[in-house]
Motif scaffolding. Structure first.
Motif, PDB file in Angstrom:
ATOM      1  N   VAL A 174       4.004  -7.001  -2.291  1.00 18.62           N
ATOM      2  CA  VAL A 174       4.853  -6.682  -1.145  1.00 18.62           C
ATOM      3  C   VAL A 174       6.285  -7.015  -1.537  1.00 18.62           C
ATOM      4  O   VAL A 174       6.549  -8.103  -2.036  1.00 18.62           O
ATOM      5  N   GLY A 175       7.193  -6.082  -1.325  1.00 19.33           N
ATOM      6  CA  GLY A 175       8.587  -6.362  -1.670  1.00 19.33           C
ATOM      7  C   GLY A 175       9.241  -5.133  -2.269  1.00 19.33           C
ATOM      8  O   GLY A 175       8.936  -4.004  -1.882  1.00 19.33           O
ATOM      9  N   GLU A 194       0.834  -1.200   0.000  1.00 18.30           N
ATOM     10  CA  GLU A 194       0.000   0.000   0.000  1.00 18.30           C
ATOM     11  C   GLU A 194       0.875   1.260   0.000  1.00 18.30           C
ATOM     12  O   GLU A 194       0.809   2.062  -0.917  1.00 18.30           O
ATOM     13  N   SER A 195       1.715   1.403   1.039  1.00 25.53           N
ATOM     14  CA  SER A 195       2.627   2.553   1.073  1.00 25.53           C
ATOM     15  C   SER A 195       3.856   2.237   0.239  1.00 25.53           C
ATOM     16  O   SER A 195       4.218   1.070   0.073  1.00 25.53           O
ATOM     17  N   ILE A 196       4.504   3.311  -0.234  1.00 27.91           N
ATOM     18  CA  ILE A 196       5.776   3.113  -0.935  1.00 27.91           C
ATOM     19  C   ILE A 196       6.848   3.962  -0.263  1.00 27.91           C
ATOM     20  O   ILE A 196       6.552   5.006   0.310  1.00 27.91           O
ATOM     21  N   SER A 197       8.099   3.494  -0.369  1.00 29.75           N
ATOM     22  CA  SER A 197       9.211   4.246   0.218  1.00 29.75           C
ATOM     23  C   SER A 197       9.611   5.358  -0.742  1.00 29.75           C
ATOM     24  O   SER A 197       9.162   5.404  -1.889  1.00 29.75           O
ATOM     25  N   ASP A 198      10.523   6.215  -0.290  1.00 32.43           N
ATOM     26  CA  ASP A 198      11.164   7.174  -1.180  1.00 32.43           C
ATOM     27  C   ASP A 198      11.858   6.378  -2.298  1.00 32.43           C
ATOM     28  O   ASP A 198      12.376   5.281  -2.070  1.00 32.43           O
ATOM     29  N   LEU A 199      11.842   6.943  -3.514  1.00 34.43           N
ATOM     30  CA  LEU A 199      12.416   6.229  -4.660  1.00 34.43           C
ATOM     31  C   LEU A 199      13.927   6.449  -4.750  1.00 34.43           C
ATOM     32  O   LEU A 199      14.424   7.504  -4.347  1.00 34.43           O
ATOM     33  N   VAL A 200      14.614   5.467  -5.331  1.00 31.86           N
ATOM     34  CA  VAL A 200      16.036   5.621  -5.624  1.00 31.86           C
ATOM     35  C   VAL A 200      16.261   5.101  -7.047  1.00 31.86           C
ATOM     36  O   VAL A 200      15.527   4.228  -7.501  1.00 31.86           O
ATOM     37  N   ALA A 201      17.249   5.670  -7.754  1.00 34.62           N
ATOM     38  CA  ALA A 201      17.450   5.274  -9.155  1.00 34.62           C
ATOM     39  C   ALA A 201      18.916   5.008  -9.440  1.00 34.62           C
ATOM     40  O   ALA A 201      19.800   5.554  -8.777  1.00 34.62           O
ATOM     41  N   ALA A 202      19.152   4.171 -10.437  1.00 37.64           N
ATOM     42  CA  ALA A 202      20.520   3.866 -10.865  1.00 37.64           C
ATOM     43  C   ALA A 202      20.528   3.635 -12.373  1.00 37.64           C
ATOM     44  O   ALA A 202      19.487   3.366 -12.974  1.00 37.64           O
ATOM     45  N   ASN A 244      19.000   3.777   6.383  1.00 38.29           N
ATOM     46  CA  ASN A 244      18.204   3.030   7.380  1.00 38.29           C
ATOM     47  C   ASN A 244      18.791   1.663   7.721  1.00 38.29           C
ATOM     48  O   ASN A 244      19.600   1.114   6.980  1.00 38.29           O
ATOM     49  N   ASP A 245      18.232   1.114   8.791  1.00 35.82           N
ATOM     50  CA  ASP A 245      18.415  -0.287   9.136  1.00 35.82           C
ATOM     51  C   ASP A 245      17.553  -1.085   8.142  1.00 35.82           C
ATOM     52  O   ASP A 245      16.326  -0.959   8.140  1.00 35.82           O
ATOM     53  N   ILE A 246      18.171  -1.876   7.292  1.00 35.86           N
ATOM     54  CA  ILE A 246      17.407  -2.531   6.222  1.00 35.86           C
ATOM     55  C   ILE A 246      16.438  -3.574   6.787  1.00 35.86           C
ATOM     56  O   ILE A 246      15.382  -3.824   6.201  1.00 35.86           O
ATOM     57  N   LEU A 247      16.781  -4.163   7.930  1.00 38.68           N
ATOM     58  CA  LEU A 247      15.862  -5.160   8.498  1.00 38.68           C
ATOM     59  C   LEU A 247      14.564  -4.498   8.959  1.00 38.68           C
ATOM     60  O   LEU A 247      13.487  -5.078   8.861  1.00 38.68           O
ATOM     61  N   GLU A 248      14.675  -3.262   9.422  1.00 42.58           N
ATOM     62  CA  GLU A 248      13.478  -2.542   9.829  1.00 42.58           C
ATOM     63  C   GLU A 248      12.563  -2.304   8.604  1.00 42.58           C
ATOM     64  O   GLU A 248      11.336  -2.410   8.699  1.00 42.58           O
ATOM     65  N   ILE A 249      13.186  -2.007   7.461  1.00 38.84           N
ATOM     66  CA  ILE A 249      12.396  -1.796   6.234  1.00 38.84           C
ATOM     67  C   ILE A 249      11.730  -3.111   5.814  1.00 38.84           C
ATOM     68  O   ILE A 249      10.520  -3.157   5.561  1.00 38.84           O
ATOM     69  N   PHE A 250      12.505  -4.187   5.746  1.00 36.22           N
ATOM     70  CA  PHE A 250      11.944  -5.480   5.321  1.00 36.22           C
ATOM     71  C   PHE A 250      10.798  -5.896   6.247  1.00 36.22           C
ATOM     72  O   PHE A 250       9.732  -6.301   5.794  1.00 36.22           O
ATOM     73  N   GLU A 251      11.047  -5.755   7.547  1.00 39.60           N
ATOM     74  CA  GLU A 251      10.046  -6.153   8.531  1.00 39.60           C
ATOM     75  C   GLU A 251       8.768  -5.325   8.393  1.00 39.60           C
ATOM     76  O   GLU A 251       7.657  -5.866   8.441  1.00 39.60           O
ATOM     77  N   SER A 252       8.939  -4.027   8.208  1.00 38.67           N
ATOM     78  CA  SER A 252       7.757  -3.156   8.146  1.00 38.67           C
ATOM     79  C   SER A 252       6.966  -3.421   6.854  1.00 38.67           C
ATOM     80  O   SER A 252       5.741  -3.295   6.846  1.00 38.67           O
ATOM     81  N   CYS A 253       7.640  -3.814   5.787  1.00 39.41           N
ATOM     82  CA  CYS A 253       6.904  -4.163   4.551  1.00 39.41           C
ATOM     83  C   CYS A 253       6.071  -5.421   4.792  1.00 39.41           C
ATOM     84  O   CYS A 253       4.899  -5.490   4.413  1.00 39.41           O
ATOM     85  N   VAL A 254       6.689  -6.413   5.424  1.00 39.61           N
ATOM     86  CA  VAL A 254       5.995  -7.686   5.659  1.00 39.61           C
ATOM     87  C   VAL A 254       4.809  -7.492   6.611  1.00 39.61           C
ATOM     88  O   VAL A 254       3.764  -8.131   6.465  1.00 39.61           O
ATOM     89  N   ASN A 255       4.963  -6.550   7.587  1.00 39.08           N
ATOM     90  CA  ASN A 255       3.891  -6.330   8.566  1.00 39.08           C
ATOM     91  C   ASN A 255       2.901  -5.253   8.157  1.00 39.08           C
ATOM     92  O   ASN A 255       2.035  -4.890   8.949  1.00 39.08           O
ATOM     93  N   GLY A 256       3.055  -4.699   6.948  1.00 39.78           N
ATOM     94  CA  GLY A 256       2.122  -3.650   6.511  1.00 39.78           C
ATOM     95  C   GLY A 256       2.283  -2.352   7.284  1.00 39.78           C
ATOM     96  O   GLY A 256       1.327  -1.600   7.451  1.00 39.78           O
ATOM     97  N   ARG A 257       3.502  -2.072   7.746  1.00 43.48           N
ATOM     98  CA  ARG A 257       3.708  -0.857   8.546  1.00 43.48           C
ATOM     99  C   ARG A 257       4.771   0.056   7.938  1.00 43.48           C
ATOM    100  O   ARG A 257       5.436   0.805   8.653  1.00 43.48           O
ATOM    101  N   LEU A 258       4.950  -0.003   6.635  1.00 44.25           N
ATOM    102  CA  LEU A 258       6.022   0.792   6.015  1.00 44.25           C
ATOM    103  C   LEU A 258       5.823   2.286   6.262  1.00 44.25           C
ATOM    104  O   LEU A 258       6.784   3.055   6.334  1.00 44.25           O
ATOM    105  N   LYS A 259       4.553   2.684   6.391  1.00 46.05           N
ATOM    106  CA  LYS A 259       4.222   4.096   6.637  1.00 46.05           C
ATOM    107  C   LYS A 259       4.990   4.672   7.830  1.00 46.05           C
ATOM    108  O   LYS A 259       5.324   5.849   7.853  1.00 46.05           O
TER     109      LYS A 259
END
Ligand code: AMP
Ligand code: GLY
Length: 418
Positions: free
Chosen positions: A266-267, A203-211, A303-318
């Protein structure tokens, strides 16, 4: 947390390196991993597509979170199997991963949701496709096998005769197997190509990054396509305006489309974009981080990447503010001579000492031999990455560090980011 990371490439070494910085990490397993991941976690000899064995391992070791690097296990439904077994896992389900594994599915979703992309036609029948090609007057045109083909199922055809040969290869000779049952023929897009990434909880998306990725084997973008020979971030044309456009025209709508019409995605959503004279258009969607893009973008993640992965899986990325450093990052891939065709492995690698804090050497095709030496074990062997204030400085540091590294038949492009 006890973490299982799946995959064995440079992308996975970079993910492992970033996970290793997390205070939440208790134990990291990588299946199957490489010599680089072995120095930061425990490699487990299970293939990335052996989903049953991976599930049993995760259950036995009480893994708190599994992270999937490559597309193949996602397309095979690893997320569905893990969720069914009550195991938390970061990545899309097989039906959400169709955004990458089926080009015609992705095209249908984009068409319905008005997401800008190349105009296209889908064919199941080689004669119909052939008659369509005969009627085409504008070239180049692009032919794509409709399934996973490790980045190789795309033909950019300059003339009709080339297109007819490509059609034969894909649909009749089936050089990509079943991926060639359906063919997509699409408009050739001209412009700047960018890889754009966002994390999403569906549902939520993070800030974008590009390469920017260097797909061809040869200097000056010549020769056959590879998995990727180098990358840099940020792209020279990347600014707030372009980022806002891609977020509003592409990333938000695709996440919304999946949630509304299909299954929440999700991902990591990865949009391969072409910035054309008519604005940004999607070349393709992928359902995972890119390789070698990950080796340049993760060193930029605050960021702590585990916090990002965890919050995506739990629907709390916001609740997480994903932040990317303003530095420039460059990575150059060192490959086995001959890649992407035949090459020899098993050569010892020397000179892997790091030249500074902002330099990283990410392993891809490497392993330890019987005597504990690091030897080559694949086409793409290593990626050397450096951060600096600007792209040119970062590239200078990368190429300086490469000079120290040696293995038989080593090949790399000297024009990455140039
Ligand atoms: P894909 O597997 O869809 O990423 O395609 C591989 C590469 O082919 C892309 O990264 C582009 O460089 C190129 N490509 C694919 N589709 C198009 C297109 N419609 N126009 C121009 N280049 C394309
Ligand atoms: N570097 C392009 C990809 O990972 O698909």
């Amino acid at each position: 947390m006890k973490i299982l990371l799946i995959g064995s490439g440079g992308r996975e070494h970079a993910i492992a390196w970033k996970i290793n910085q997390s205070p939440k990490l208790e134990k990291l397993f990588i299946a199957p991993g490489n010599a680089g991941t072995k120095s930061i976690g425990t490699n487990v000899e299970i293939a990335d597509t052996d989903i049953e064995a991976l599930k049993n391992f995760a259950l036995a070791r009480e893994i708190d979170l599994t992270i999937v690097g490559p597309e193949a296990p996602l397309a095979l439904g690893i997320v569905d199997v893990f969720v069914e077994a009550g195991l938390p896992i970061f990545g899309p389900t097989a039906s959400a991963a169709k955004l990458e594994s089926s080009k015609s599915f992705a095209k249908d979703v984009m068409e319905k949701w008005d997401i800008p992309t190349a105009s296209h036609k889908v064919f199941q029948d080689s004669e119909d496709a052939n008659s369509y090609l005969e009627s085409l007057n504008s070239f180049p045109t692009v032919l794509k096998a409709d399934g996973l083909a490790a980045g190789k199922g795309v033909y950019i055809c300059q003339h009709k005769s080339e297109a007819v040969t490509a059609l034969q290869d894909i649909m009749v000779s089936k050089v990509f197997g079943d991926a060639g049952t359906t063919l997509v023929i699409e408009e050739f897009l001209e412009g700047w190509e960018l890889s754009v990434f966002a994390f999403t909880d569906g549902e939520s998306i993070s800030d974008l990054v590009a390469a920017c990725d260097y797909k061809r084997i040869g200097e000056g973008d010549t020769g056959p396509n590879t998995g990727g020979m180098g990358a840099f971030s940020p792209p020279r044309i990347w600014d707030q305006n372009l980022k806002d456009q891609i977020r509003d025209l592409v990333i938000r709508p695709i996440v919304e489309a999946m949630r509304t019409d299909h299954e929440p995605f999700v991902g990591t959503i990865f949009a391969g974009m072409m910035i054309t004279a008519e604005g940004p258009k999607v070349v393709e969607f992928n359902c995972r981080l890119g390789d070698p893009e990950t080796q340049v973008i993760l060193p930029l993640l605050r960021n702590d990447i585990l916090e990002i992965f965890e919050s995506c899986v739990n629907g709390r990325l916001k609740s997480v503010k994903v932040e990317w450093r303003k530095d420039a990052s460059v990575a150059v891939v060192l490959a086995s001579g001959g890649y992407p065709s035949a090459y020899t492995t098993g050569y010892p690698i020397d000179g892997l000492a790091l030249g500074g804090d902002s330099v990283n050497i990410f392993h891809a095709g490497t392993k330890l031999d019987g005597e504990g030496r690091i030897v080559t074990n694949g086409g793409r062997v290593l990626a050397v990455n450096a951060l600096a204030q600007d792209i040119n400085q970062a590239a200078d540091v990368v190429y300086e560090n490469i000079r120290a590294i040696t293995f038989n038949d080593m090949y790399y492009r000297t024009d990455v980011s140039k």
